[in-house]
Design a protein around this motif. Structure first.
Motif, PDB file in Angstrom:
ATOM      1  N   GLU A 174       0.762  -1.096  -0.280  1.00 46.48           N
ATOM      2  CA  GLU A 174      -0.043   0.294   0.108  1.00 46.48           C
ATOM      3  C   GLU A 174       0.617   1.882  -0.295  1.00 46.48           C
ATOM      4  OE1 GLU A 174      -2.414  -0.744   2.973  1.00 46.48           O
ATOM      5  OE2 GLU A 174      -3.461  -1.979   2.664  1.00 46.48           O
ATOM      6  N   TRP A 175       1.987   1.688   0.304  1.00 46.58           N
ATOM      7  CA  TRP A 175       2.856   2.100   0.731  1.00 46.58           C
ATOM      8  C   TRP A 175       3.238   2.485  -1.222  1.00 46.58           C
ATOM      9  CZ3 TRP A 175       7.559   3.142  -0.687  1.00 46.58           C
ATOM     10  CH2 TRP A 175       9.038   3.762   0.519  1.00 46.58           C
ATOM     11  N   ALA A 176       2.935   2.186  -1.862  1.00 52.18           N
ATOM     12  CA  ALA A 176       3.760   2.300  -3.214  1.00 52.18           C
ATOM     13  C   ALA A 176       3.158   3.323  -3.469  1.00 52.18           C
ATOM     14  CB  ALA A 176       3.811   0.730  -3.847  1.00 52.18           C
ATOM     15  N   LYS A 177       2.150   3.671  -3.578  1.00 56.01           N
ATOM     16  CA  LYS A 177       0.766   4.931  -3.680  1.00 56.01           C
ATOM     17  C   LYS A 177       0.602   4.890  -5.208  1.00 56.01           C
ATOM     18  CE  LYS A 177       3.280   7.225   0.252  1.00 56.01           C
ATOM     19  NZ  LYS A 177       4.217   8.034   0.503  1.00 56.01           N
ATOM     20  N   GLY A 178       0.354   4.200  -5.420  1.00 50.94           N
ATOM     21  CA  GLY A 178      -0.299   4.793  -7.259  1.00 50.94           C
ATOM     22  C   GLY A 178       1.224   3.464  -8.261  1.00 50.94           C
TER      23      GLY A 178
END
Length: 353
Positions: A150-154
């Motif tokens: 989720e930390w990948a931010k897109g």
């Protein structure tokens, strides 16, 4: 040739070449025949552990604008560190996922393990954003990996690592319905395989072939002996004088001029250790190589092995046999001499444990 890919290994499905990747006799099949046989019968029809170019895979990953989850096998950590890895990862957002924590003794504290991993990466000039530790029955690991995704931010996420590091097993644990083929055999995943995990495109990638690992030189049937399936039980010895150890038929370690030395082995408990006097070791190996001393590396007669002489570090230290395990050494020892196949590079480090 069909355009669909095998959902287990990522190979393009095809009907024509039964002994090549992606073959399936049935139209509309989701799995190639190789993945089907591996999943249901543990039957490796053909090995791909040396058929994948790690430089090509790393170059393709480097060209992607993605968060990298670098999966490393904590038990076989040194084999995860390919030469030049810092160049391929430079400027990338990287999170290290340490797998197979369950193979290490429970007495190894999480803080000490993290300090070891960060220390080794710093020595190699590799900077990472974080570390997640996981393994069978290790609480919290998959949830932390999901938070990292989720930390990948897109951005897309690429999962990379050495063959047999546990990438596909990890990804299966993150999906509602496991679909990737996982096995103990290096080279199971054959191509970039996109997955949808919680709305993020996550690429499983082929395992990088370790250039320096005993696993490359073993018969497939011997992997069951060398690769531990559960937590290893350390085997310790108290030493004085000149001593020699045979690690199966894979490696010989001579410890010379020992004074109150403790040697502890961390390797599969199915792999037999033989201890004896250093001055009798030549005779033992010449007479019993391949019989009492087994398994042995395929196509590498003992007479063609080489020796590496290590100068003790003066602190608690490990002598690492990539793909097999390590010996932890403490006390006063004059010299460490390791006899091994020429293609194997013995690693020497400050102790992990």
């Amino acid at each position: 040739m069909m355009s669909e890919r095998c959902q287990g290994c990522g190979a393009l499905l095809q009907h024509d070449r039964p002994r090549e990747a992606g073959y399936t006799p049935k139209a509309g099949s989701a799995l190639c025949q190789r993945c089907f046989r591996l999943t249901h019968y543990d039957d490796l029809q053909f090995s791909m552990r040396e058929g994948i170019d790690p430089d090509r895979i790393l170059a393709q990953i480097h060209a992607m604008d993605a968060l990298i989850l670098w999966v490393v096998d904590l038990f076989d950590f040194e084999a995860s560190l390919l030469e030049g890895m810092n160049r391929h990862l430079f400027g990338k957002d990287v999170i290290v996922v340490g797998t197979k924590r369950d193979l290490l003794p429970e007495t190894v504290g999480s803080e000490k393990l993290a300090k070891f991993v960060y220390g080794r990466l710093k020595e190699l000039g590799i900077q990472v954003k974080g570390l997640v530790v996981t393994g069978k029955n290790i609480p919290g690991g998959p949830e932390e990996v999901l938070r990292a995704i989720e930390w990948a931010k897109g951005k897309d996420v690429v999962v990379m690592g050495m063959a047999n590091a546990g990438k596909s097993t990890l990804l299966n644990a993150l999906m509602d319905k496991p679909q990737l083929t996982s096995s103990r055999y290096p080279g199971t995943t054959l191509d970039f395989n996109p997955l949808d995990i919680h709305g993020v495109t996550v690429y499983d990638t082929p395992g990088l072939t370790p250039r320096n690992s005993m696993l490359l030189h073993l018969e497939e049937e011997d992997l069951k002996t060398v690769l531990p399936a559960k937590a290893v039980k350390p085997v310790g010895f108290q030493l004085r004088g000149d001593q020699s150890f045979a690690v199966g038929g894979l490696c010989r370690i001579d410890l010379l001029s020992c004074e109150h030395v403790s040697a502890v082995f961390y390797c599969s408990n199915l792999l037999e250790l033989h201890r004896g006097r250093a001055d009798k070791a030549d005779e033992l190996w010449q007479r019993h190589y391949g019989e009492l001393l087994r398994p042995i590396p395929d196509g590498m007669p003992y007479a063609e092995w080489t020796s590496t002489v290590l100068t003790p570090l003066g602190v608690k230290e490990d002598v690492v046999i990539p793909g097999v395990g390590w010996m932890s050494l403490s006390g006063t020892c004059g010299q460490i001499r390791v006899t091994h196949p020429q293609t194997l590079e013995i690693k020497h480090r400050k102790a992990m444990i």
